[in-house]
Design a protein around this motif. Sequence first.
Motif, PDB file in Angstrom:
ATOM      1  N   LYS A  56       0.821  -1.208   0.000  1.00 49.32           N
ATOM      2  CA  LYS A  56       0.000   0.000   0.000  1.00 49.32           C
ATOM      3  C   LYS A  56       0.861   1.266   0.000  1.00 49.32           C
ATOM      4  O   LYS A  56       1.995   1.278   0.501  1.00 49.32           O
ATOM      5  N   ASP A 319      -9.200  -8.699  -4.887  1.00 45.59           N
ATOM      6  CA  ASP A 319      -8.733  -7.506  -5.592  1.00 45.59           C
ATOM      7  C   ASP A 319      -7.684  -7.834  -6.641  1.00 45.59           C
ATOM      8  O   ASP A 319      -7.194  -6.939  -7.329  1.00 45.59           O
ATOM      9  N   LYS A 538      -9.084   1.864  -4.938  1.00 44.59           N
ATOM     10  CA  LYS A 538      -7.913   1.056  -4.609  1.00 44.59           C
ATOM     11  C   LYS A 538      -6.778   1.174  -5.624  1.00 44.59           C
ATOM     12  O   LYS A 538      -5.629   0.916  -5.296  1.00 44.59           O
ATOM     13  N   LYS A 546      -4.038   3.505  -1.324  1.00 45.68           N
ATOM     14  CA  LYS A 546      -4.263   2.668  -2.504  1.00 45.68           C
ATOM     15  C   LYS A 546      -3.120   1.674  -2.675  1.00 45.68           C
ATOM     16  O   LYS A 546      -2.046   1.810  -2.091  1.00 45.68           O
TER      17      LYS A 546
END
Length: 618
Positions: A56, A319, A538, A546
């Motif tokens: 991240k 994801d 994201k 993100k």
Amino acid sequence: MKKLIQFFAIIGLLPFALFTSCEKIEKADKVFLHGKIYTVNEQQKWAEAVAIKDNKIVFVGNDKEIENYINSATEVVDLGGKMMLPGFVSGHDHLISSNWMKAGVELFDAKSKEDYLQMIKEYADSHPEEPIVFGYGWNKDTYGGWPTAKELDKAVPDRPAMIFDFTIHDMWFNTKGLEAGGVTKDSPDTVPGMSYWRRNPDGSPQGVGVEIIWLEAYIKAGAWNPAKMMKESQEVLYNKSASTGMTTVINQGLITPNLMNFERYKKDMVYSFEMLDSLDKIGELKIRTFQNYVYKNSDFDVDEFVADALKLKEKYNSDRLRLHGIKIHPEGNWNSNTSLMLENFSNIDSKGVSGVGQDKLMEIHLKSNRNGLDVHTHVDGTATTRYTIDAIEASIKEGNTAARNVLQHYFWTHPDDHQRVLDMKIPVNTTPLFGSDWQGQATDAYKFMGKHRTENYYMRYTELPVHEGHNLSISADVPSSPVNLVDPLFSVEGAVTLQDPQNENSKPFPTTKTPMQVEQAIKAVTIYPAWQARMEDKIGSIEVGKYADFVILEENVFEAGLRDIADIKVHATIMDGKYTYQKENDGNLTNTGSKHKVFLPKELGCCEHGHPEHLHNH
């Protein structure tokens, strides 16, 4: 005395306050600095440095502030002034299994019938060990009309030959290829006028199967080997795409020869997800993949189809790997008269044909949206575009306001329907190359649709970004585009010039359209397709929180000439904080040392005054 006690109490707390304030900032695993970072975040468009922890983003800002995120364990990467962007997102490609359509001899450079036949013959003669001769890239306009099996026999007389056209929708067979595929005068046409065999007066096949009617023949001839071809295809296409800066794809349908047979197609879908999931589990899935389930055969039961999609979504919904929604492919291509128009084509007395009718379009949208599945529809002809907009509007009125249904291609749109797209802010994806003069598209547009429609209906996607809140993505649509053109920057150049980037003599087309701006086109390969994938919170921009998905370029897109954008080289691609591509012998991106020395902080990470002590030598 009371004030003095308070003073000393405050002084006594200062070291602790300074210490804790320094320690509040979590040190990064990796930082990038000295870059020209275009974030695609309207609140902070540019930055010099980015820090990441795990996968991240934890900081976006300037080189001075990034110092707070560095300690002895942090990897420091000096961008050396290179440009960083969010990882590119494709709103429409077929990357999992479509490279089997690009086997054999490439024919895009041919200029005549003689060229085609000579190139095929040379390839066949130099590959005597191949049981079937494959190829791709023929264009009936360049060829001088529809090719025939007898003509292909002159190049390949001794074994089957199967050659894809440049759109990958039509296939040219020689006589042995037709025989191996079991194609005879009694072979039925799937959808007469759209998906059919071109025939001689006696009904026997001439040699070309139009709009994927050739699928069963391909399988029967023994050309399809899914375990081998799907695996090889995925590996080639994902590696290639990662090298262009791509970190995410909406795979607009698994393309296999089983597309029209539901039971076999379901098995292919399961196999594709198992294959990708196995790569994901060992950390080798290079591109986030959100796959749509293709509805092409109107005989498929919609309820069963949606139910099967939901089963896959329940199992694959992360994801990195997800069953995203439904892709409807109702028609063929306008330049083979196999799309459905509101008015007759200019070159024939016909409005074309649809394989998925108006009522079915409505049913699929409503039932999919009710179940939380977005629908992406191939809209090529003006009638198909209108009927799809009708279905989207009906779904909204029913209350499915959260659905993100996307119009794919958006080639020919009646002005009234274009206004409806603007009014309802219906998202769109298109391929700029297909609207240029590539492969004679400009000439065909006037021939097939006439001057008025070409100048008023064609490729109106460039008008969408100027309307606030409108969402437009651009992409290559491999394999309909050659694999080597999958680069998102190739599509960016096409959108901002309306030209074919690979042809220095290409002229802007359509002449009545205004090209997109560079900033708009960058959003169309980052944040806009991220939104279409329901991932805009994201990915798609460089913001704290993100995922660490980036592309590092050799040159600044905004400083390059418009006709040079497609030539900009990718230096590195990073997905989920890990490199998925690095240019060989890079030498210019440096870790700690080299151009950027990092003097590590003292024992507790703070200098004697409680501030980070990172000094930089440039």
